[in-house]
Write an enzyme that holds these catalytic residues in place. Structure first.
Site, PDB file in Angstrom:
ATOM      1  N   ASP A 169       1.366  -5.245   7.977  1.00 14.06           N
ATOM      2  CA  ASP A 169       2.171  -4.149   8.529  1.00 14.06           C
ATOM      3  C   ASP A 169       3.656  -4.393   8.215  1.00 14.06           C
ATOM      4  O   ASP A 169       4.389  -3.480   7.844  1.00 14.06           O
ATOM      5  CB  ASP A 169       1.941  -4.081  10.052  1.00 14.06           C
ATOM      6  N   HIS A 264       2.553   3.966   4.819  1.00 17.84           N
ATOM      7  CA  HIS A 264       1.862   4.343   6.063  1.00 17.84           C
ATOM      8  C   HIS A 264       1.105   5.670   5.926  1.00 17.84           C
ATOM      9  O   HIS A 264       0.058   5.852   6.546  1.00 17.84           O
ATOM     10  CB  HIS A 264       2.838   4.383   7.248  1.00 17.84           C
ATOM     11  N   HIS A 267      -2.039   4.795   4.282  1.00 18.44           N
ATOM     12  CA  HIS A 267      -2.902   4.192   5.326  1.00 18.44           C
ATOM     13  C   HIS A 267      -3.620   5.295   6.108  1.00 18.44           C
ATOM     14  O   HIS A 267      -4.830   5.241   6.324  1.00 18.44           O
ATOM     15  CB  HIS A 267      -2.061   3.338   6.278  1.00 18.44           C
ATOM     16  N   HIS A 281      -5.170  -2.142  11.058  1.00 21.24           N
ATOM     17  CA  HIS A 281      -4.040  -1.309  10.603  1.00 21.24           C
ATOM     18  C   HIS A 281      -3.252  -1.994   9.480  1.00 21.24           C
ATOM     19  O   HIS A 281      -3.071  -1.435   8.403  1.00 21.24           O
ATOM     20  CB  HIS A 281      -3.143  -1.022  11.819  1.00 21.24           C
TER      21      HIS A 281
HETATM   22 ZN   LIG Z   1       2.372   0.112  10.962  1.00 16.33          ZN
END
Ligand SMILES: [Zn+2]
Length: 382
Positions: A169, A264, A267, A281
Protein backbone atom coordinates in the site's frame (compact mmCIF):
# COMPACT_ATOMS: atom_id res chain seq x y z
CA UNK A 1 -3.07 28.36 -5.87
CA UNK A 2 -4.87 26.84 -2.91
CA UNK A 3 -2.93 24.02 -1.21
CA UNK A 4 -3.78 22.01 1.89
CA UNK A 5 -2.26 19.47 4.24
CA UNK A 6 -4.20 17.53 6.87
CA UNK A 7 -3.09 15.07 9.56
CA UNK A 8 -3.93 13.59 12.97
CA UNK A 9 -3.08 15.83 15.95
CA UNK A 10 -0.66 13.34 17.49
CA UNK A 11 1.20 10.28 16.20
CA UNK A 12 3.08 8.21 18.77
CA UNK A 13 4.81 4.87 18.15
CA UNK A 14 7.02 2.79 20.43
CA UNK A 15 7.58 -0.52 22.17
CA UNK A 16 4.71 -1.38 24.56
CA UNK A 17 3.19 2.03 23.81
CA UNK A 18 -0.29 0.69 24.63
CA UNK A 19 0.70 1.00 28.29
CA UNK A 20 0.26 4.76 27.75
CA UNK A 21 -3.20 4.49 26.20
CA UNK A 22 -4.76 5.56 29.51
CA UNK A 23 -2.76 8.78 29.45
CA UNK A 24 -4.30 9.79 26.14
CA UNK A 25 -7.80 8.81 27.31
CA UNK A 26 -7.22 11.01 30.37
CA UNK A 27 -6.66 14.04 28.11
CA UNK A 28 -10.35 13.72 27.12
CA UNK A 29 -11.90 12.52 30.39
CA UNK A 30 -12.43 9.39 32.45
CA UNK A 31 -13.84 6.80 30.06
CA UNK A 32 -13.49 5.53 26.51
CA UNK A 33 -15.63 3.33 24.29
CA UNK A 34 -13.31 0.53 23.17
CA UNK A 35 -14.11 -0.74 19.66
CA UNK A 36 -12.09 -3.89 18.96
CA UNK A 37 -12.53 -7.52 17.94
CA UNK A 38 -12.73 -9.95 20.86
CA UNK A 39 -9.43 -11.55 19.79
CA UNK A 40 -7.63 -8.17 19.72
CA UNK A 41 -9.04 -7.33 23.16
CA UNK A 42 -7.56 -10.62 24.35
CA UNK A 43 -4.21 -9.97 22.66
CA UNK A 44 -3.66 -6.72 24.56
CA UNK A 45 -5.44 -7.74 27.79
CA UNK A 46 -2.58 -7.29 30.26
CA UNK A 47 -1.45 -3.92 28.81
CA UNK A 48 -5.05 -2.75 28.83
CA UNK A 49 -5.56 -3.62 32.48
CA UNK A 50 -2.28 -2.04 33.46
CA UNK A 51 -2.94 1.28 31.71
CA UNK A 52 -6.48 1.37 33.10
CA UNK A 53 -5.10 1.03 36.61
CA UNK A 54 -2.13 3.35 36.17
CA UNK A 55 -4.16 6.26 34.78
CA UNK A 56 -7.44 5.63 36.63
CA UNK A 57 -9.59 5.49 33.52
CA UNK A 58 -12.31 3.12 32.36
CA UNK A 59 -12.74 1.25 29.07
CA UNK A 60 -16.34 0.55 28.09
CA UNK A 61 -16.57 -2.76 26.22
CA UNK A 62 -18.48 -2.59 22.94
CA UNK A 63 -18.69 -6.26 21.82
CA UNK A 64 -17.84 -5.09 18.31
CA UNK A 65 -19.61 -7.28 15.73
CA UNK A 66 -16.78 -7.09 13.18
CA UNK A 67 -18.44 -5.13 10.36
CA UNK A 68 -18.29 -1.36 9.80
CA UNK A 69 -22.00 -1.13 8.92
CA UNK A 70 -24.60 1.58 9.55
CA UNK A 71 -26.48 -0.71 12.00
CA UNK A 72 -23.37 -1.48 14.01
CA UNK A 73 -22.37 2.21 14.12
CA UNK A 74 -25.83 3.17 15.42
CA UNK A 75 -25.67 0.49 18.11
CA UNK A 76 -22.21 1.63 19.23
CA UNK A 77 -23.29 5.29 19.33
CA UNK A 78 -26.02 4.27 21.77
CA UNK A 79 -23.53 2.39 23.95
CA UNK A 80 -21.28 5.49 24.02
CA UNK A 81 -24.20 7.76 24.93
CA UNK A 82 -25.54 5.47 27.63
CA UNK A 83 -22.13 5.21 29.28
CA UNK A 84 -21.18 8.88 28.90
CA UNK A 85 -17.96 7.99 27.08
CA UNK A 86 -15.48 10.87 26.80
CA UNK A 87 -13.75 9.47 23.73
CA UNK A 88 -13.71 6.57 21.25
CA UNK A 89 -10.88 4.07 20.70
CA UNK A 90 -10.51 1.99 17.55
CA UNK A 91 -8.10 -0.86 18.26
CA UNK A 92 -7.23 -3.54 15.69
CA UNK A 93 -7.28 -3.77 11.91
CA UNK A 94 -9.13 -1.76 9.27
CA UNK A 95 -12.73 -2.44 10.24
CA UNK A 96 -12.43 -1.64 13.98
CA UNK A 97 -10.53 1.52 13.05
CA UNK A 98 -13.08 2.63 10.47
CA UNK A 99 -16.00 1.88 12.79
CA UNK A 100 -14.39 3.98 15.55
CA UNK A 101 -13.98 6.88 13.07
CA UNK A 102 -17.70 6.62 12.21
CA UNK A 103 -18.77 6.55 15.86
CA UNK A 104 -16.49 9.48 16.85
CA UNK A 105 -17.61 11.56 13.83
CA UNK A 106 -14.55 13.79 13.87
CA UNK A 107 -14.47 14.20 17.67
CA UNK A 108 -12.16 12.77 20.36
CA UNK A 109 -10.74 9.62 18.76
CA UNK A 110 -7.75 7.41 19.52
CA UNK A 111 -6.64 4.89 16.88
CA UNK A 112 -4.47 1.94 17.93
CA UNK A 113 -3.55 -0.22 14.92
CA UNK A 114 -2.47 -3.77 15.86
CA UNK A 115 -1.19 -4.50 12.33
CA UNK A 116 0.60 -2.25 9.80
CA UNK A 117 -1.29 -3.58 6.77
CA UNK A 118 -2.66 -0.30 5.37
CA UNK A 119 -2.31 3.46 5.67
CA UNK A 120 -5.86 3.96 7.02
CA UNK A 121 -5.09 4.84 10.69
CA UNK A 122 -4.18 8.50 10.15
CA UNK A 123 -6.86 9.47 7.59
CA UNK A 124 -10.18 11.31 7.99
CA UNK A 125 -12.10 8.77 5.91
CA UNK A 126 -13.66 5.33 6.40
CA UNK A 127 -15.29 2.65 4.25
CA UNK A 128 -18.83 1.54 5.09
CA UNK A 129 -20.05 -2.01 4.40
CA UNK A 130 -23.46 -3.65 4.49
CA UNK A 131 -24.06 -6.03 7.43
CA UNK A 132 -23.33 -8.85 4.92
CA UNK A 133 -19.89 -7.38 4.15
CA UNK A 134 -20.45 -5.82 0.70
CA UNK A 135 -19.17 -2.29 -0.10
CA UNK A 136 -21.71 0.41 0.89
CA UNK A 137 -20.14 3.89 0.76
CA UNK A 138 -17.20 6.11 1.79
CA UNK A 139 -17.54 8.36 4.83
CA UNK A 140 -15.52 11.53 5.50
CA UNK A 141 -15.20 13.36 8.82
CA UNK A 142 -14.49 16.93 9.82
CA UNK A 143 -11.24 15.96 11.58
CA UNK A 144 -8.54 13.29 11.39
CA UNK A 145 -8.05 11.10 14.49
CA UNK A 146 -6.91 13.00 17.59
CA UNK A 147 -4.23 10.42 18.45
CA UNK A 148 -2.71 7.54 16.49
CA UNK A 149 -0.96 5.27 18.98
CA UNK A 150 1.19 2.47 17.54
CA UNK A 151 2.57 -0.28 19.77
CA UNK A 152 5.50 -1.67 17.77
CA UNK A 153 5.80 -4.76 20.00
CA UNK A 154 2.25 -5.77 19.07
CA UNK A 155 2.88 -5.15 15.35
CA UNK A 156 6.14 -7.17 15.40
CA UNK A 157 4.20 -10.16 16.74
CA UNK A 158 1.46 -9.97 14.09
CA UNK A 159 1.86 -12.16 10.96
CA UNK A 160 4.51 -10.81 8.54
CA UNK A 161 2.07 -10.90 5.62
CA UNK A 162 0.25 -7.89 7.14
CA UNK A 163 3.46 -5.84 7.28
CA UNK A 164 4.41 -6.79 3.72
CA UNK A 165 0.92 -5.92 2.51
CA UNK A 166 1.28 -2.52 4.22
CA UNK A 167 4.48 -2.04 2.24
CA UNK A 168 2.48 -2.73 -0.94
CA UNK A 169 0.00 0.00 0.00
CA UNK A 170 2.89 2.34 0.88
CA UNK A 171 4.67 1.54 -2.40
CA UNK A 172 2.04 3.32 -4.47
CA UNK A 173 2.08 6.51 -2.37
CA UNK A 174 5.02 8.27 -4.03
CA UNK A 175 4.01 7.37 -7.59
CA UNK A 176 0.39 8.41 -7.10
CA UNK A 177 1.40 11.68 -5.38
CA UNK A 178 3.84 12.36 -8.25
CA UNK A 179 1.12 11.84 -10.86
CA UNK A 180 -1.34 14.02 -8.92
CA UNK A 181 1.29 16.75 -8.65
CA UNK A 182 2.10 16.61 -12.38
CA UNK A 183 -1.57 16.91 -13.29
CA UNK A 184 -2.36 19.63 -10.69
CA UNK A 185 -5.29 17.52 -9.52
CA UNK A 186 -6.98 18.15 -6.19
CA UNK A 187 -6.06 16.14 -3.11
CA UNK A 188 -8.56 14.76 -0.62
CA UNK A 189 -8.22 17.42 2.07
CA UNK A 190 -11.86 17.59 3.15
CA UNK A 191 -12.15 21.35 2.78
CA UNK A 192 -15.29 23.46 2.61
CA UNK A 193 -15.99 25.52 -0.51
CA UNK A 194 -13.68 28.47 -0.74
CA UNK A 195 -14.78 32.07 -0.64
CA UNK A 196 -13.15 32.71 -3.99
CA UNK A 197 -14.92 31.64 -7.12
CA UNK A 198 -13.80 28.32 -8.55
CA UNK A 199 -12.34 26.84 -5.37
CA UNK A 200 -15.18 24.32 -4.98
CA UNK A 201 -13.73 22.84 -1.80
CA UNK A 202 -10.66 21.60 -3.62
CA UNK A 203 -6.97 22.10 -2.93
CA UNK A 204 -3.69 20.95 -4.47
CA UNK A 205 -1.02 18.99 -2.62
CA UNK A 206 1.77 20.71 -0.69
CA UNK A 207 5.53 20.23 -1.09
CA UNK A 208 5.35 18.80 2.43
CA UNK A 209 3.07 15.91 1.46
CA UNK A 210 5.17 15.20 -1.63
CA UNK A 211 8.38 15.10 0.43
CA UNK A 212 6.75 12.63 2.84
CA UNK A 213 5.59 10.45 -0.06
CA UNK A 214 9.14 10.44 -1.44
CA UNK A 215 10.60 9.54 1.95
CA UNK A 216 8.03 6.76 2.19
CA UNK A 217 9.38 5.15 -1.02
CA UNK A 218 13.03 5.64 -0.01
CA UNK A 219 12.35 4.02 3.38
CA UNK A 220 10.75 0.99 1.75
CA UNK A 221 13.82 0.51 -0.46
CA UNK A 222 16.32 0.91 2.38
CA UNK A 223 14.54 -0.97 5.19
CA UNK A 224 11.75 -3.10 3.70
CA UNK A 225 13.60 -6.42 3.52
CA UNK A 226 15.30 -5.97 6.92
CA UNK A 227 11.93 -5.16 8.51
CA UNK A 228 10.37 -8.26 6.98
CA UNK A 229 13.11 -10.41 8.54
CA UNK A 230 12.56 -8.76 11.97
CA UNK A 231 8.83 -9.36 11.75
CA UNK A 232 9.44 -13.02 10.81
CA UNK A 233 11.04 -13.50 14.22
CA UNK A 234 8.67 -11.09 16.08
CA UNK A 235 11.44 -8.60 16.93
CA UNK A 236 11.40 -4.79 17.02
CA UNK A 237 14.49 -3.41 15.24
CA UNK A 238 15.24 0.08 13.87
CA UNK A 239 14.39 -1.20 10.38
CA UNK A 240 11.02 -2.51 11.54
CA UNK A 241 10.31 0.80 13.30
CA UNK A 242 11.13 2.66 10.09
CA UNK A 243 8.78 0.48 8.05
CA UNK A 244 5.94 0.77 10.58
CA UNK A 245 6.36 4.55 10.31
CA UNK A 246 6.46 4.36 6.50
CA UNK A 247 3.37 2.11 6.25
CA UNK A 248 1.32 4.05 8.79
CA UNK A 249 2.42 7.68 8.95
CA UNK A 250 4.35 8.51 5.76
CA UNK A 251 1.99 6.58 3.50
CA UNK A 252 -1.08 7.87 5.38
CA UNK A 253 -0.13 11.53 5.14
CA UNK A 254 1.35 11.02 1.67
CA UNK A 255 -1.80 9.54 0.15
CA UNK A 256 -4.31 11.77 1.89
CA UNK A 257 -2.58 15.08 1.27
CA UNK A 258 -0.57 13.99 -1.79
CA UNK A 259 -3.35 12.33 -3.78
CA UNK A 260 -4.20 8.96 -5.30
CA UNK A 261 -3.98 8.21 -9.03
CA UNK A 262 -3.92 5.06 -11.21
CA UNK A 263 -2.55 2.39 -8.80
CA UNK A 264 -5.54 2.51 -6.43
CA UNK A 265 -8.07 2.78 -9.26
CA UNK A 266 -6.56 -0.34 -10.85
CA UNK A 267 -6.77 -2.04 -7.45
CA UNK A 268 -10.48 -1.19 -7.37
CA UNK A 269 -10.92 -2.62 -10.87
CA UNK A 270 -9.11 -5.85 -9.93
CA UNK A 271 -11.50 -6.46 -7.02
CA UNK A 272 -14.22 -7.59 -9.46
CA UNK A 273 -12.15 -10.73 -10.14
CA UNK A 274 -13.12 -13.53 -7.76
CA UNK A 275 -9.55 -14.86 -7.54
CA UNK A 276 -8.23 -11.61 -6.01
CA UNK A 277 -10.59 -11.73 -3.01
CA UNK A 278 -8.26 -13.71 -0.79
CA UNK A 279 -5.46 -11.20 -1.36
CA UNK A 280 -4.97 -8.12 0.83
CA UNK A 281 -5.52 -4.52 -0.26
CA UNK A 282 -1.79 -3.72 -0.30
CA UNK A 283 -0.92 -6.82 -2.30
CA UNK A 284 -3.27 -5.76 -5.09
CA UNK A 285 -2.08 -2.13 -4.83
CA UNK A 286 1.52 -3.33 -5.41
CA UNK A 287 0.50 -4.82 -8.76
CA UNK A 288 -1.59 -1.69 -9.46
CA UNK A 289 1.57 0.37 -8.94
CA UNK A 290 3.41 -1.66 -11.55
CA UNK A 291 0.51 -1.16 -13.98
CA UNK A 292 0.59 2.61 -13.33
CA UNK A 293 4.32 2.70 -14.13
CA UNK A 294 3.66 0.93 -17.44
CA UNK A 295 0.70 3.23 -18.16
CA UNK A 296 2.86 6.34 -17.69
CA UNK A 297 5.85 4.77 -19.47
CA UNK A 298 8.15 5.26 -16.48
CA UNK A 299 11.90 4.76 -17.05
CA UNK A 300 12.99 1.10 -17.24
CA UNK A 301 15.35 1.57 -14.26
CA UNK A 302 12.45 2.76 -12.12
CA UNK A 303 10.23 -0.18 -13.11
CA UNK A 304 13.08 -2.56 -12.36
CA UNK A 305 13.72 -0.94 -8.98
CA UNK A 306 10.05 -1.43 -8.03
CA UNK A 307 10.08 -5.03 -9.32
CA UNK A 308 13.23 -5.89 -7.37
CA UNK A 309 11.74 -4.43 -4.22
CA UNK A 310 8.47 -6.35 -4.62
CA UNK A 311 10.25 -9.64 -5.29
CA UNK A 312 12.66 -9.17 -2.37
CA UNK A 313 9.86 -8.76 0.19
CA UNK A 314 7.39 -11.11 -1.52
CA UNK A 315 4.88 -8.66 -3.00
CA UNK A 316 2.94 -9.62 -6.18
CA UNK A 317 4.39 -8.63 -9.58
CA UNK A 318 1.96 -10.40 -11.93
CA UNK A 319 -1.70 -11.41 -12.13
CA UNK A 320 -1.00 -14.98 -11.02
CA UNK A 321 0.48 -13.58 -7.79
CA UNK A 322 -2.91 -12.05 -6.93
CA UNK A 323 -4.94 -15.17 -7.67
CA UNK A 324 -5.71 -14.54 -11.36
CA UNK A 325 -4.60 -17.64 -13.27
CA UNK A 326 -6.45 -16.82 -16.46
CA UNK A 327 -8.11 -13.66 -17.70
CA UNK A 328 -10.51 -13.45 -20.66
CA UNK A 329 -10.69 -10.30 -22.79
CA UNK A 330 -14.18 -9.63 -21.37
CA UNK A 331 -12.87 -9.82 -17.81
CA UNK A 332 -9.88 -7.64 -18.62
CA UNK A 333 -12.13 -5.03 -20.23
CA UNK A 334 -14.45 -5.07 -17.22
CA UNK A 335 -11.52 -4.52 -14.82
CA UNK A 336 -10.23 -1.64 -16.97
CA UNK A 337 -13.70 -0.10 -17.28
CA UNK A 338 -14.19 -0.16 -13.49
CA UNK A 339 -10.79 1.48 -13.00
CA UNK A 340 -11.87 4.30 -15.34
CA UNK A 341 -15.34 5.22 -13.99
CA UNK A 342 -15.61 9.04 -13.75
CA UNK A 343 -15.20 9.21 -9.95
CA UNK A 344 -11.99 7.14 -9.92
CA UNK A 345 -8.61 8.59 -8.95
CA UNK A 346 -7.14 7.37 -12.27
CA UNK A 347 -8.27 10.70 -13.74
CA UNK A 348 -5.59 12.38 -11.60
CA UNK A 349 -2.98 11.02 -14.03
CA UNK A 350 -1.28 13.84 -15.98
CA UNK A 351 -2.78 12.67 -19.30
CA UNK A 352 -6.21 11.37 -20.43
CA UNK A 353 -6.64 7.67 -19.63
CA UNK A 354 -9.07 5.37 -21.45
CA UNK A 355 -10.04 1.86 -20.43
CA UNK A 356 -8.24 0.39 -23.44
CA UNK A 357 -5.02 2.13 -22.23
CA UNK A 358 -5.53 0.46 -18.85
CA UNK A 359 -6.24 -2.96 -20.36
CA UNK A 360 -3.04 -2.71 -22.42
CA UNK A 361 -1.02 -1.65 -19.35
CA UNK A 362 -2.38 -4.53 -17.23
CA UNK A 363 -1.49 -7.10 -19.88
CA UNK A 364 1.97 -5.62 -20.38
CA UNK A 365 2.73 -5.24 -16.66
CA UNK A 366 1.79 -8.90 -16.20
CA UNK A 367 4.29 -9.99 -18.87
CA UNK A 368 7.05 -7.71 -17.54
CA UNK A 369 6.44 -8.92 -13.97
CA UNK A 370 6.50 -12.59 -14.95
CA UNK A 371 9.70 -12.22 -16.98
CA UNK A 372 11.46 -10.29 -14.21
CA UNK A 373 10.36 -12.83 -11.62
CA UNK A 374 11.90 -15.68 -13.60
CA UNK A 375 15.14 -13.75 -13.93
CA UNK A 376 15.08 -12.89 -10.20
CA UNK A 377 14.47 -16.50 -9.17
CA UNK A 378 17.27 -17.74 -11.44
CA UNK A 379 19.83 -15.31 -10.03
CA UNK A 380 18.81 -15.90 -6.41
CA UNK A 381 19.37 -19.65 -6.88
CA UNK A 382 22.83 -19.21 -8.35
ZN1 LIG B 1 -4.50 1.98 -0.04
Amino acid sequence: MRKAFISPSKYVQGEDELLNLGYFVKTFGESALLIAHAEDVKRVKSKREETEKRFGIKFIESNFGGECSRDEIKRLEEVALKNNCDCTIGLGGGKAIDTAKCVAKGHALIICPTIAATDAPTSHSAVLYTPEGAFDDYAYFSQNPSVVLVDTTVIAKAPTRFLVSGMGDALSTYFEARATRRSFSNVNAGLPCGFREGLCGGAKGTNTAFALAKLCYETLLSDGLKAKHSCDVDQVTPALENIIEANSLLSGLGFESGGLAAAHAIHDGLTILEGTHKYFHGEKVAFGTLVQLVLENAPTEEIEEVLSFCLSVGLPVCLKDIGVDSLSDEELNAVAAKACIPEESIHSMPFPVTSSDVAAAIKTADVIGKAYKMKFERTSHE
